[in-house]
Design an enzyme around this catalytic site. Structure first.
Site, PDB file in Angstrom:
ATOM      1  N   LYS A  77      -1.937   6.447 -23.319  1.00  0.00           N
ATOM      2  CA  LYS A  77      -1.519   6.755 -24.691  1.00  0.00           C
ATOM      3  C   LYS A  77      -0.028   6.430 -24.815  1.00  0.00           C
ATOM      4  CE  LYS A  77      -5.542   9.065 -24.318  1.00  0.00           C
ATOM      5  NZ  LYS A  77      -5.885  10.251 -23.544  1.00  0.00           N
ATOM      6  N   HIS A 136     -21.476  13.440 -24.917  1.00  0.00           N
ATOM      7  CA  HIS A 136     -21.259  12.510 -26.037  1.00  0.00           C
ATOM      8  C   HIS A 136     -21.105  11.065 -25.599  1.00  0.00           C
ATOM      9  CE1 HIS A 136     -17.469  14.017 -24.537  1.00  0.00           C
ATOM     10  NE2 HIS A 136     -16.818  13.017 -25.090  1.00  0.00           N
ATOM     11  N   ALA A 167      -0.241  13.586 -23.025  1.00  0.00           N
ATOM     12  CA  ALA A 167      -0.624  12.193 -23.291  1.00  0.00           C
ATOM     13  C   ALA A 167       0.195  11.613 -24.441  1.00  0.00           C
ATOM     14  CB  ALA A 167      -2.117  12.109 -23.613  1.00  0.00           C
ATOM     15  N   TYR A 210       0.838  -1.206   0.000  1.00  0.00           N
ATOM     16  CA  TYR A 210       0.000   0.000   0.000  1.00  0.00           C
ATOM     17  C   TYR A 210       0.870   1.251   0.000  1.00  0.00           C
ATOM     18  CZ  TYR A 210      -3.883   3.082   1.326  1.00  0.00           C
ATOM     19  OH  TYR A 210      -4.833   4.062   1.342  1.00  0.00           O
ATOM     20  N   PHE A 268      -8.370  19.328 -24.256  1.00  0.00           N
ATOM     21  CA  PHE A 268      -9.007  18.019 -24.428  1.00  0.00           C
ATOM     22  C   PHE A 268     -10.323  18.035 -23.646  1.00  0.00           C
ATOM     23  CE2 PHE A 268      -9.563  13.566 -22.985  1.00  0.00           C
ATOM     24  CZ  PHE A 268      -9.806  13.022 -24.222  1.00  0.00           C
ATOM     25  N   ASP A 269     -11.279  17.153 -23.999  1.00  0.00           N
ATOM     26  CA  ASP A 269     -12.622  17.272 -23.400  1.00  0.00           C
ATOM     27  C   ASP A 269     -12.656  17.112 -21.878  1.00  0.00           C
ATOM     28  OD1 ASP A 269     -12.218  14.525 -23.624  1.00  0.00           O
ATOM     29  OD2 ASP A 269     -14.033  14.103 -24.747  1.00  0.00           O
ATOM     30  N   ASP A 313      -0.038  19.046 -21.037  1.00  0.00           N
ATOM     31  CA  ASP A 313      -0.980  17.937 -21.096  1.00  0.00           C
ATOM     32  C   ASP A 313      -0.386  16.996 -22.146  1.00  0.00           C
ATOM     33  OD1 ASP A 313      -3.051  16.195 -21.200  1.00  0.00           O
ATOM     34  OD2 ASP A 313      -4.549  17.614 -21.940  1.00  0.00           O
TER      35      ASP A 313
HETATM   36  C1  LIG Z   1      -6.805  11.072 -23.019  1.00  0.00           C
HETATM   37  C2  LIG Z   1      -6.427  12.457 -22.723  1.00  0.00           C
HETATM   38  C3  LIG Z   1      -6.665  13.021 -21.458  1.00  0.00           C
HETATM   39  C4  LIG Z   1      -7.423  12.312 -20.365  1.00  0.00           C
HETATM   40  O1  LIG Z   1      -6.841  11.119 -20.007  1.00  0.00           O
HETATM   41  P1  LIG Z   1      -7.681   9.823 -19.551  1.00  0.00           P
HETATM   42  O2  LIG Z   1      -6.617   8.829 -19.304  1.00  0.00           O
HETATM   43  O3  LIG Z   1      -8.594   9.464 -20.664  1.00  0.00           O
HETATM   44  O4  LIG Z   1      -8.417  10.207 -18.316  1.00  0.00           O
HETATM   45  C5  LIG Z   1      -6.225  14.317 -21.249  1.00  0.00           C
HETATM   46  N1  LIG Z   1      -5.629  15.017 -22.225  1.00  0.00           N
HETATM   47  C6  LIG Z   1      -5.400  14.513 -23.442  1.00  0.00           C
HETATM   48  C7  LIG Z   1      -4.713  15.341 -24.484  1.00  0.00           C
HETATM   49  C8  LIG Z   1      -5.801  13.227 -23.734  1.00  0.00           C
HETATM   50  O5  LIG Z   1      -5.614  12.728 -24.968  1.00  0.00           O
END
Ligand SMILES: *Cc1c(COP(=O)(O)O)cnc(C)c1O
Length: 460
Positions: free
Chosen positions: A260, A452, A219, A73, A126-127, A217
């Site tokens: 990703k 969506h 990913a 843990y 991103f959304d 950000d």
């Molecule tokens: C996928 C993504 C996120 C969010 O990540 P999750 O693992 O889906 O929660 C944030 N920013 C970008 C650019 C992404 O492609």
């Protein structure tokens, strides 16, 4: 070998069967799914291009690493292993694992939202990032170059910030009211489009002049680094790791969905360059939201697999095949005169739904109509990135219009072959040949936030 598209730098060791269904069956399945492929069962999908998030294949080394997971843990060996890799790549002092990208967002973004009426500025949010900004009571403004919205015209870095607009926005709103500048690399929502190093540097210079925190950000930071190496002068001979390190040096905070470029099925991370106070605040916040700071919602074995995946994603052989695979599908569609975001980006081919079905207005979701017909024709699941996803303006409650009504054909990592992509191209060709018959959609159920994912629709 010098081929037009680089072959897979791996061979297949494990297979997972997939099945074709009939067109009649798919018509029925889609109707039952409320004309929203998010609510289909994956078994009813032949080739799943919904997302590249957590859908890739792990390597033999990653599967081997799973056995070494330490499930303690607190203070797990796997945490320290992952921390070592993250610190090596970023040169940041602090690291906290989280269950996925949005876990990082829910921990960090409210801490940067210091008062009411704050704004975050990104090349393009991103959304889920936008959702967390709005949940924190702030506003999210996109500040990408105009070329990004012109799908037909080539630009090597369509993810770039519009620097004049950025300065103007900061002056207009006041630097104290900007919670952070978010560099989304690559720019997912507009085609996996990269941001150049020159643009990242110029953006950082502006943010530093106003003492605004810079977030990456990231990913798909490795895919972004690969494009810089391919397209930006002076980077031809640098390694992907060196380019990534140069990128991280420009920012203060790194948020990542490890689903990703972590080459993992789950996971995320927060890394902080040197802000002790922010790190301590994140450590306190992560406990109730994600878990104790040495696991943050991940298992020990997942942290092991991620530690390996993060390194594999920086290998140039892997990246050149990946980017070529996306380019192959883009080239096939382009040869059929199907309008796409050009050039193709890192993780997906984005079909321009507005040019494809100009007879459908934005608030009847032209790209969603194409997504649905593609599923009916071929069993391929794509996803809408347009007005359905953008939702409503939080102030006026109106549907948000955008020139980018996109169909995203997202390629999972190390998962499908060129023959699969040919099925996608042939399916899209059928939809394109009958494009005049595509119909707009209206809601039968509309959720209030991130609509969506669970909305139900009907053809008009
Ligand atoms: C996928 C993504 C996120 C969010 O990540 P999750 O693992 O889906 O929660 C944030 N920013 C970008 C650019 C992404 O492609």
């Amino acid at each position: 070998m010098d081929t037009k598209y680089k072959a897979e730098p791996y061979r297949i060791k494990v297979v997972e069967p997939i099945k074709e269904t009939t067109k009649e069956k798919r018509i029925e399945l889609l109707q039952n799914a409320g004309y929203n492929p998010f609510t289909l069962r994956s078994e009813d999908v032949y080739i799943d291009l919904l997302t590249d998030s957590g859908t890739g294949a792990m390597s033999d080394k990653q599967w081997g690493a799973l056995m070494q997971g330490d499930e303690a843990y607190a203070g797990s060996r796997s945490f320290y292993r992952l921390e070592g890799v993250v610190k090596h790549i970023t040169n940041y002092k602090h690291f906290i694992p989280v269950h996925q990208g949005r876990g990082a967002e829910q921990v960090v973004i409210p801490l940067l939202t210091k008062h009411d009426k704050m704004t975050f500025i990104s090349n393009m949010h991103f959304d889920t990032t936008k959702a967390h900004v709005e949940l924190a009571g702030a506003r999210a403004i996109d500040c990408v170059i105009e070329a990004c919205y012109d799908t037909k015209t080539y630009h090597p870095f369509k993810g770039n910030f519009d620097l004049d607009k950025l300065k103007h926005l900061i002056e207009e709103r006041g630097a104290d009211n900007i919670g952070g500048i978010i560099m989304t690399i690559t720019n997912n929502s507009a085609g996996g489009q990269p941001v150049s190093m020159a643009n990242l540097k110029a953006t950082a210079k502006i943010a530093n002049a106003y003492h605004i925190p810079i977030l990456i950000d990231g990913a798909r930071y490795a895919e972004n680094a690969y494009f810089i190496k391919q397209r930006e002068k002076g980077y031809e001979d640098k390694s992907i790791l060196e380019i990534a390190q140069e990128t991280f040096a420009l920012a203060d905070i790194f948020l990542m969905s490890a689903k990703k470029d972590g080459l993992s099925n789950i996971g995320g991370l927060i890394a902080i360059k040197d802000d002790e106070a922010l790190f301590q605040a994140c450590q306190s916040r992560v406990v109730p939201l994600e878990g104790f700071p040495t696991y943050g919602g991940m298992t020990g074995r997942d942290m092991e697999a991620l530690a390996v995946g993060l390194q594999e994603a920086l290998e140039e052989d892997y990246l050149s095949h990946r980017i070529d695979q996306v380019r192959y599908l883009g080239d096939r569609l382009k040869a059929m005169n199907i309008p796409i975001q050009w050039p193709t980006g890192g993780h997906a081919v984005f079909v321009d739904g507005k040019a494809f079905a100009p007879h459908i207005p934005f608030d009847q979701f032209p790209a969603q109509s194409i997504v649905n017909q593609l599923y009916i024709e071929s069993g391929v699941r794509a996803v809408e990135i347009g007005s359905l996803l953008l939702g409503r303006d939080p102030d006026t409650k109106e549907n948000i219009d955008t020139p980018l009504q996109l169909v995203r054909l997202t390629i999972p990592r190390r998962t499908y072959t060129q023959n699969h992509l040919d099925v996608v191209a042939e399916g899209m060709k059928k939809v394109y040949q009958n494009r005049e018959q595509l119909k707009g959609l209206s809601f039968t159920y509309e959720p209030k936030i991130l609509r969506h994912f669970t909305a139900k629709l009907k053809p008009l």
